[in-house]
Motif scaffolding. Sequence first.
Motif, PDB file in Angstrom:
ATOM      1  N   THR A 136       6.837   1.236  -1.936  1.00 22.87           N
ATOM      2  CA  THR A 136       6.573   0.549  -0.667  1.00 22.87           C
ATOM      3  C   THR A 136       5.223  -0.158  -0.670  1.00 22.87           C
ATOM      4  N   THR A 137       4.280   0.304  -1.513  1.00 18.12           N
ATOM      5  CA  THR A 137       2.946  -0.290  -1.586  1.00 18.12           C
ATOM      6  C   THR A 137       2.589  -0.554  -3.032  1.00 18.12           C
ATOM      7  N   LEU A 138       2.251  -1.813  -3.336  1.00 19.91           N
ATOM      8  CA  LEU A 138       1.798  -2.195  -4.672  1.00 19.91           C
ATOM      9  C   LEU A 138       0.518  -3.000  -4.520  1.00 19.91           C
ATOM     10  N   LEU A 165       9.594  -2.784  -0.556  1.00 23.57           N
ATOM     11  CA  LEU A 165       8.164  -3.080  -0.567  1.00 23.57           C
ATOM     12  C   LEU A 165       7.685  -3.558   0.806  1.00 23.57           C
ATOM     13  N   ARG A 166       6.623  -2.912   1.294  1.00 25.03           N
ATOM     14  CA  ARG A 166       6.026  -3.281   2.579  1.00 25.03           C
ATOM     15  C   ARG A 166       4.644  -3.926   2.408  1.00 25.03           C
ATOM     16  N   PHE A 167       3.965  -3.610   1.313  1.00 25.25           N
ATOM     17  CA  PHE A 167       2.598  -4.091   1.094  1.00 25.25           C
ATOM     18  C   PHE A 167       2.479  -4.545  -0.354  1.00 25.25           C
ATOM     19  N   LEU A 168       2.129  -5.832  -0.566  1.00 23.67           N
ATOM     20  CA  LEU A 168       1.974  -6.381  -1.908  1.00 23.67           C
ATOM     21  C   LEU A 168       0.694  -7.190  -1.959  1.00 23.67           C
ATOM     22  N   ASP A 169      -0.300  -6.699  -2.719  1.00 19.18           N
ATOM     23  CA  ASP A 169      -1.602  -7.362  -2.823  1.00 19.18           C
ATOM     24  C   ASP A 169      -1.897  -7.670  -4.285  1.00 19.18           C
TER      25      ASP A 169
END
Length: 519
Positions: free
Chosen positions: A130-132, A153-157
Amino acid sequence: MKVDVGFLLLRLLLVLMASSRRCMGDSNSEVSLQLNDDVLGLIVFKTDLHDPSSLLGSWNEDDNTPCSWKYVRCDPSSGRVTELSLDGLGLSGKIGRGLEKLQNLQVLSLSHNNFTGDISPELSLIGSLTTLNLSHNSLSGRIPVELGNMSALRFLDLSENSLSGPLPDGLFQNCFSLHFFSSAWNILEGPVPATLSRCTSLVGLNLSNNHFSGNPDFVNGVWSLKNLRSLDISRNAFSGSVPDGISALDNLKNLQFQGNHFSGPIPADLGLCQHLTHLDLSNNLFTGALPESLQRLSLLRFLSLSDNLFSGDFPWWISNMSSLEYLDFSGNSFTGNLPATMDQLKLLSYLSLSGNRLTGGVPATLAYCYRLSAIRLRGNGFNGSIPQGLFDLGLEEIDLSRNEFSGSIPAGSSRLFESLRALDLSANKLTGDIPAEMGLFSNLRYLNLSWNSLRSRLPPELGYFQNLSVLDLRNSALYGSIPEDLCDSTSLAILQLDGNSLTGPIPDEIGNCSSLYLL
């Protein structure tokens, strides 16, 4: 770094144990194998890393579970690894094999390290992620299109790397759960994929500081992302107009379009985004007058429209924006006078209106903006006297140069003596003496009174400056002698007195100016 013999033997032993347990009907065999998959995956991942501080020393291939390892978190009920956070550990190497074995991993955060090479497409095999967060590394190459398969995936930075090429069209094909995406500070190029409109859950989008180009599809794309609270596409090469319709983003708080090539008027309904607190449209090619809807932005704290082609009268309604702390309209073609109601901007700390066509006097009521720390009115047509009240504030910077101000220079106050760092009143029509009190500006580093009609002597108090680096008094009709202690400020680097009627010898004490390089 290669896997050692012990690791290979451990892996073989685990396979044999799992096979044996299945033959014996052990119901826990599959769980045990999965748990050891987590160990294996993390050890394989570690072999591609350089860990100069041995921060991953607790990662032992002989352990049955990694749940006691530093920087690893597990689900207490299943014992499977759910989070791996290695932020800021000084790690380097490749993000390679192994992580795909962590099939219950939800959070993978590797930011603020020095990982290099490509982003592995195998990361997309972790379906539970969910977070990468891969930000602040030295990753290069293209963003793998396979990341678009990560539907959870909720967070991709991916910000602050050296990623190049376009954003893949398929990157946003399954982005229905994505809340935040950032690819800022890379060297990405090309248009924004049309599939971005599928990311209907997006709250934050940051594409800033790349080489993206073209005109984003605002009407059918960006404006349809109705949950957006932060939209930053600044410092790219976007162009074209920005159409109406932005009011659909009624949760928007932060809008940054600065440093592009957008042109035409700004959206007439921009002021209907009433939750905006930060608005930066600077360094574009926007034209026309400002829409009156902007006066509805009562929560706006930061407003920069500098370096565009805006025209029309300075907005009389600016004082309605009572939350403003930062206001920059410099480098446009605004005309007219400043409204007397500027004093309603009680929270204003920075005001820059330089490089416009504003005229009239500076309203004395501006002195009631008690929080002002910088005022820049350079290069307009302001006239009349400089309001004494401005010199009673705790300003750090005053730039009123290249106007038509007349009268004398205000003496200043005890607050200003301590706070002021830069004072530029050059190229006006000021007359009278240089106030002796100027020597009390203990933190002043830059003083420019050049190109005025002062007809004054140089007060010896100018030698009191302790931090002054630049003193420019050219062409100001000064007369008399040069004070001997003018160079008591050992930090003075530039002293310009030419174009005056000074008499007498140049004091030998000028040689005390050890930092002086321009005289």
